[in-house]
Design a protein around this motif. Structure first.
Motif, PDB file in Angstrom:
ATOM      1  N   LEU A  31     -56.502  27.828  88.574  1.00 48.93           N
ATOM      2  CA  LEU A  31     -56.460  28.889  89.579  1.00 48.93           C
ATOM      3  C   LEU A  31     -57.868  29.386  89.912  1.00 48.93           C
ATOM      4  N   GLU A  32     -58.872  28.792  89.270  1.00 46.95           N
ATOM      5  CA  GLU A  32     -60.250  29.173  89.557  1.00 46.95           C
ATOM      6  C   GLU A  32     -60.573  28.843  91.018  1.00 46.95           C
ATOM      7  N   THR A  33     -61.271  29.724  91.677  1.00 48.04           N
ATOM      8  CA  THR A  33     -61.618  29.485  93.078  1.00 48.04           C
ATOM      9  C   THR A  33     -63.090  29.120  93.263  1.00 48.04           C
ATOM     10  N   SER A  34     -63.864  29.130  92.184  1.00 45.19           N
ATOM     11  CA  SER A  34     -65.259  28.694  92.257  1.00 45.19           C
ATOM     12  C   SER A  34     -65.566  27.883  91.010  1.00 45.19           C
ATOM     13  N   MET A  35     -66.046  26.668  91.203  1.00 44.46           N
ATOM     14  CA  MET A  35     -66.273  25.763  90.075  1.00 44.46           C
ATOM     15  C   MET A  35     -67.610  25.048  90.204  1.00 44.46           C
ATOM     16  N   SER A  63     -57.045  27.028 102.305  1.00 44.66           N
ATOM     17  CA  SER A  63     -57.338  26.890 103.737  1.00 44.66           C
ATOM     18  C   SER A  63     -58.679  26.215 103.971  1.00 44.66           C
ATOM     19  N   SER A  64     -59.681  26.485 103.100  1.00 48.91           N
ATOM     20  CA  SER A  64     -61.004  25.907 103.299  1.00 48.91           C
ATOM     21  C   SER A  64     -61.789  25.986 101.992  1.00 48.91           C
ATOM     22  N   TYR A  65     -62.952  25.323 101.975  1.00 47.20           N
ATOM     23  CA  TYR A  65     -63.846  25.452 100.824  1.00 47.20           C
ATOM     24  C   TYR A  65     -65.281  25.231 101.286  1.00 47.20           C
ATOM     25  N   THR A 124     -71.324  23.165  93.482  1.00 47.34           N
ATOM     26  CA  THR A 124     -70.438  24.312  93.308  1.00 47.34           C
ATOM     27  C   THR A 124     -69.476  24.361  94.483  1.00 47.34           C
ATOM     28  N   LEU A 125     -68.184  24.269  94.198  1.00 49.51           N
ATOM     29  CA  LEU A 125     -67.153  24.341  95.224  1.00 49.51           C
ATOM     30  C   LEU A 125     -66.471  25.702  95.134  1.00 49.51           C
ATOM     31  N   THR A 126     -66.348  26.367  96.272  1.00 50.34           N
ATOM     32  CA  THR A 126     -65.695  27.670  96.338  1.00 50.34           C
ATOM     33  C   THR A 126     -64.570  27.601  97.348  1.00 50.34           C
ATOM     34  N   PHE A 127     -63.353  27.923  96.900  1.00 52.22           N
ATOM     35  CA  PHE A 127     -62.153  27.747  97.712  1.00 52.22           C
ATOM     36  C   PHE A 127     -61.667  29.082  98.272  1.00 52.22           C
ATOM     37  N   THR A 128     -61.139  29.022  99.496  1.00 55.25           N
ATOM     38  CA  THR A 128     -60.535  30.178 100.147  1.00 55.25           C
ATOM     39  C   THR A 128     -59.040  29.943 100.271  1.00 55.25           C
ATOM     40  N   ALA A 129     -58.264  30.944  99.877  1.00 55.49           N
ATOM     41  CA  ALA A 129     -56.810  30.790  99.888  1.00 55.49           C
ATOM     42  C   ALA A 129     -56.262  30.843 101.309  1.00 55.49           C
ATOM     43  N   ALA A 130     -55.187  30.114 101.528  1.00 57.60           N
ATOM     44  CA  ALA A 130     -54.441  30.254 102.776  1.00 57.60           C
ATOM     45  C   ALA A 130     -53.716  31.594 102.759  1.00 57.60           C
TER      46      ALA A 130
END
Length: 266
Positions: A31-35, A63-65, A124-130
């Motif tokens: 569930l991490e949104t930044s890795m 939705s995006s990263y 570093t990947l950072t994800f944005t939730a839909a």
């Protein structure tokens, strides 16, 4: 278009503290949104930067990263990547990138192959939730594309088998029952392919040479047979057979060769 990549640069050892996204197991996720993912030679961010060309994401509720690079070469941080809802295959059909409830995105970051490949030590990947979703990340593969075979440039056959790793066994009454695989391992893919490599006048059929060299050198890799037709079929792979069949196309040896080979999901 069949694409062959080096083994995921973020897999193995201490390369990522997020093991759930580097195990080819769709039962595990984070569930991490930044890795922070290390892809350098040492695997901890202290080694030499390595080349990469693509990022593959298997997720849900995203939705995006964005991608940010440590010690980048030949690349600047790109704009946020919106996960496409569909891709268009070579038949002109729109194909959904969501399969079995998972989103799939194979993002090409090396679009001009006349230039040097991008390099970095870490990503570093950072994800944005839909909207109204909790993002779940199942797999991330940082990839280096090594070989591409086009359906109009030699591939004459791509056939798939779905492999159930469980067994069917009889009990004492001879009644058959299904025994699931150890650890609940999911079904895997087997692709059977044929490359037709006609000879150019005055030269060897180099497409066959390139493929054979790849088979002999890379025993573990990542395979995407037809991403824009089957977005979910991007996976770590190996060669299941100890031999590769290489045959002449005809009795005239100068006509070129046919290479029959198989790729199995690992």
């Amino acid at each position: 278009m069949a694409q062959f990549f080096d083994y995921p640069l973020n897999y193995g050892g201490g390369r990522s503290q997020y093991r759930a996204v580097a195990d080819n197991d769709y039962n595990t996720f984070t569930l991490e949104t930044s890795m922070l993912l290390h892809i350098d030679t040492a695997g901890d961010g202290s080694g030499t930067a390595r080349e990469f060309t693509d990022i593959f994401i298997k997720c849900a509720g995203v939705s995006s990263y964005t991608a940010a690079f440590t010690n980048p070469e030949n690349i600047t941080s790109p704009a946020a990547r919106t996960l496409p809802a569909t891709v268009t295959n070579d038949s002109g059909d729109e194909v959904s990138t969501t399969v079995d409830g998972y989103q799939h995105d194979l993002h090409n970051l090396w679009t001009d192959e006349s230039t040097a490949k991008p390099k970095a030590k870490s990503i570093t990947l950072t994800f944005t939730a839909a909207a109204r979703e909790t993002p779940r990340i199942y797999e991330i593969m940082i990839l280096d594309r090594l070989l591409v075979l086009n359906s109009d440039g030699g591939l004459s056959r791509i056939e798939y088998d779905s492999l159930d790793l469980g067994t069917v066994e009889p009990d004492l009454r001879k009644r058959l029952s299904y025994v699931p695989p150890i650890g609940g391992e999911r079904d895997k893919w087997l692709a059977n392919l044929t490359l037709l490599s006609p000879r150019t006048r005055g030269a060897r059929d180099t497409i066959a040479d390139t493929l054979i060299s790849f088979i002999r050198r890379y025993k573990n890799f990542v395979f995407a047979a037809e991403y824009k037709r089957y977005p979910e079929r991007v996976f770590p792979a190996l060669w299941p057979n100890p031999e590769t069949q290489i045959r002449y196309l005809s009795r005239w040896k100068g006509g070129g060769r046919r290479v029959l080979f198989s790729v199995r999901e690992s």
